[in-house]
Design an enzyme around this catalytic site. Structure first.
Site, short mmCIF file in Angstrom:
data_model
loop_
_atom_site.label_atom_id
_atom_site.label_comp_id
_atom_site.label_asym_id
_atom_site.label_seq_id
_atom_site.Cartn_x
_atom_site.Cartn_y
_atom_site.Cartn_z
N LEU A 171 -8.04 2.95 2.12
CA LEU A 171 -8.47 2.60 3.48
C LEU A 171 -9.94 2.98 3.64
O LEU A 171 -10.26 4.13 3.91
CB LEU A 171 -7.64 3.38 4.52
CG LEU A 171 -6.16 3.64 4.19
CD1 LEU A 171 -5.57 4.64 5.16
CD2 LEU A 171 -5.38 2.35 4.25
N ASP A 172 -10.82 2.01 3.49
CA ASP A 172 -12.24 2.32 3.51
C ASP A 172 -12.96 1.51 4.60
O ASP A 172 -12.65 0.33 4.79
CB ASP A 172 -12.84 1.99 2.14
CG ASP A 172 -14.23 2.58 1.94
OD1 ASP A 172 -14.62 3.46 2.72
OD2 ASP A 172 -14.93 2.14 1.01
N GLY A 173 -13.90 2.13 5.27
CA GLY A 173 -14.75 1.40 6.21
C GLY A 173 -14.60 1.77 7.67
O GLY A 173 -15.19 1.12 8.53
N THR B 166 -10.53 -1.90 0.79
CA THR B 166 -11.29 -2.65 1.78
C THR B 166 -12.76 -2.25 1.76
O THR B 166 -13.15 -1.33 1.05
CB THR B 166 -10.70 -2.42 3.18
OG1 THR B 166 -10.65 -1.02 3.43
CG2 THR B 166 -9.31 -3.01 3.30
#
Lengths: 255, 302
Positions: free
Chosen positions: B78-80, B250
């Site tokens: 889960l990135d961003g 992501t």
């Protein structure tokens, strides 16, 4: 009776028209999607050739010093075509890459290392270069040949070394091995079993599969992974673009 | 003209209007974008070798084949969240809050589409280096969502496992984790694995350590130590499908950042250029379409 027949006729008409309408829509969507793929493919190819010919000035100066080590993963089917691998290595040498790791799961490239080293001028095995300590300005290409045996199998061998050390040490009964099983210790044990623990900065994957195909897991911590498509259709421009993109990437390592 | 009108009318009557009602019921965002995605995914599901050869099996066979091409285990980095908040002039904590909402929505969609196991890289070992406020905010979010989603986990029979190094986690969160794991441990079929203070290298090292302890205690012999023994000691041993079929990261970053290093050898890696809070159902359908068009060979010839 007449009304019944006309209703049946009407419903069959509606059914046929509906079926035809949906079929039309289905074909139209397929056409749009196919056209999209074709057009994007053409644009990509044109851009790649423009980069190769030096028409795109953006890619003419690459900060290649940022790319200390590059690894190339080749799908087993594509690894059989050693000439393509040699061509790729020559391109990398032209770009200015100094250290390359070549990986295929079954070690086909490992078996062809003499042919590869003999064909590419200035190429040597990375362990030889480390031993002979060449000056950095010399145009050398350090090559490392990697296969599946350097992945989990190697970690198991290294773990066994640590285990033996742990069991033969004079450890107290309540010691849970915290001081024996650390990253530093495993790195050292991997070196003992003849493994390079240097993590590549960039991993280029050639082949139809979008995974790293079993490249040594321990070395993949912060490696950028780029899927390059088939080795058969590789383009110099795409390679240059991938390396250029890598040099612009900022990593904050989770912080 | 009449023909064209009848085609449009039939399309609306048979497809769009009922679709609007269905989408309300199923909370599916209904748009042309999603219709196209639906067609793409359906095409990739059924357009396999047998179909091309003209052998048409029973509907049950078709469905089985389609399900076989669904990833059994999906892992997500889960990135961003921070960039999402920054772009909107919001606080970092609001980005993480939006990310947590997206997480639950996507998990529900993912299970609904036939995936058995979902692994979420929620907090890495390196994340402890972030500002204290942000770390506290993330820990508070974990607590909040474990509490609020508990009825959903129980209603849907979703088993929860939290993997990672638990030594730095607060007593209250640790208690909650143990409570949730205990309450859901008997559930089968759906499994949500949340990685908190996890790193792939730590996982490998703790597996080595566990094997050493077993040898020391005489439970196994040194000769018994092989890859299979190692895999039984990795933190993903809690799962029926320990190795992910699909890994989504992501925000466009193309690396696995110390997540599932050992487990992801033949995992399909998908890097969408979307920040995590914007990663919705349509984006997940995109990922599935992409996955189903790949050919998984596990390093073998076909």
């Amino acid at each position: 009776m007449d009304l019944n027949q006309s209703m049946l006729l009407l419903s069959s008409w509606i059914g046929q028209i509906g079926g035809f309408g949906l079929d039309l829509l289905w074909r139209f969507i397929h056409l749009v999607v196919s056209l999209w793929y074709i057009v994007s493919g053409i644009i990509e190819a044109v851009e790649s050739y423009a980069i190769s010919l030096g028409l795109n000035k953006k890619y003419s100066s690459i900060n290649i010093a940022k790319l200390r080590c590059l690894a190339v993963v080749v799908d087993i089917e594509e690894a059989r075509d050693v000439t393509k691998v040699i061509e790729l290595l020559q391109w990398l040498r032209t770009i200015g890459v100094k250290q390359v790791g070549l990986f295929d799961s079954q070690g086909l490239l490992k078996k062809s290392k003499d042919l590869i080293l003999g064909t590419i001028p200035g190429s040597m095995l990375s362990e030889e270069i480390a031993e002979k300590d060449f000056s950095p300005d010399q145009n050398r290409l350090a090559l490392e040949f990697i296969s599946s045996s350097d992945n989990k199998e190697a970690v198991m061998k290294a773990a066994n070394i640590l285990l033996q050390r742990y069991l033969t040490s004079s450890h107290p009964e309540n010691d849970k091995g915290e001081n024996f099983f650390t990253e530093t210790h495993l790195n050292e044990a991997l070196r003992v079993v003849g493994e390079n623990v240097h993590a590549p900065d960039l991993l280029l994957v050639y082949g139809p599969i979008r995974s790293h195909l079993g490249f040594p897991a321990w070395r993949l911590r912060y490696t950028e992974i780029v899927h390059m498509g088939s080795l058969k259709y590789m383009r110099y421009g795409s390679l240059l673009k991938a390396i250029h993109k890598f040099t612009g990437v900022h990593q904050n390592y989770g912080t | 003209m009449l023909f064209l009108f009848s085609v449009v009318f039939t399309f609306l009557a048979l497809f769009l209007i009922p679709g609007l009602f269905i989408s309300r019921r199923l909370s599916v965002s209904f748009s042309l974008k999603n219709i196209i995605r639906f067609f793409k995914i359906t095409a990739s599901k059924y357009d396999d070798e047998e179909e091309r050869n003209g052998k048409r099996g029973a509907m049950g066979d078709k469905e089985k084949r389609a399900m076989n091409r669904m990833p059994k285990h999906v892992a997500v980095i889960l990135d961003g969240n921070r960039r999402w908040a920054e772009k909107r002039g919001l606080k970092t904590s609001e980005g993480h809050e939006a990310g947590a909402r997206t997480l639950m929505e996507n998990a529900k969609d993912c299970f609904a589409m036939g995936t058995n196991t979902i692994s979420l890289f929620a907090f890495s070992t390196e994340n402890w280096e972030r500002p204290e406020d942000e770390v506290n905010c993330l820990m508070a979010l974990f607590e909040k969502h474990f509490k609020s989603e508990m009825p959903y986990f129980q209603r849907e029979n979703i088993r929860i496992s939290v993997i990672g190094n638990r030594s730095k986690i607060s007593e209250s969160l640790l208690g909650l984790i143990e409570e949730v794991e205990e309450a859901t441990k008997s559930y089968e079929g759906k499994h949500l694995i949340i990685a908190v203070d996890y790193s792939g290298r730590f996982d490998i090292l703790q597996a080595c350590k566990n094997l050493a302890m077993k040898v020391k205690d005489g439970l196994i012999q040194v000769e018994d130590i092989d890859e299979k023994a190692m895999e039984k000691e990795l933190m993903t041993k809690c799962s029926e499908f320990p190795n992910p079929d699909l890994l989504i990261r992501t925000s466009g970053e193309q690396r696995i950042s110390n997540f599932f290093l050992w487990q992801s050898a033949y995992t399909e890696l998908y890097f969408p250029n979307v920040l995590w809070p914007d990663f919705g159902e349509a984006e997940y359908l995109d990922a599935l379409t992409w996955y189903q068009q790949r050919q998984r060979r596990f390093g073998r010839r076909v």
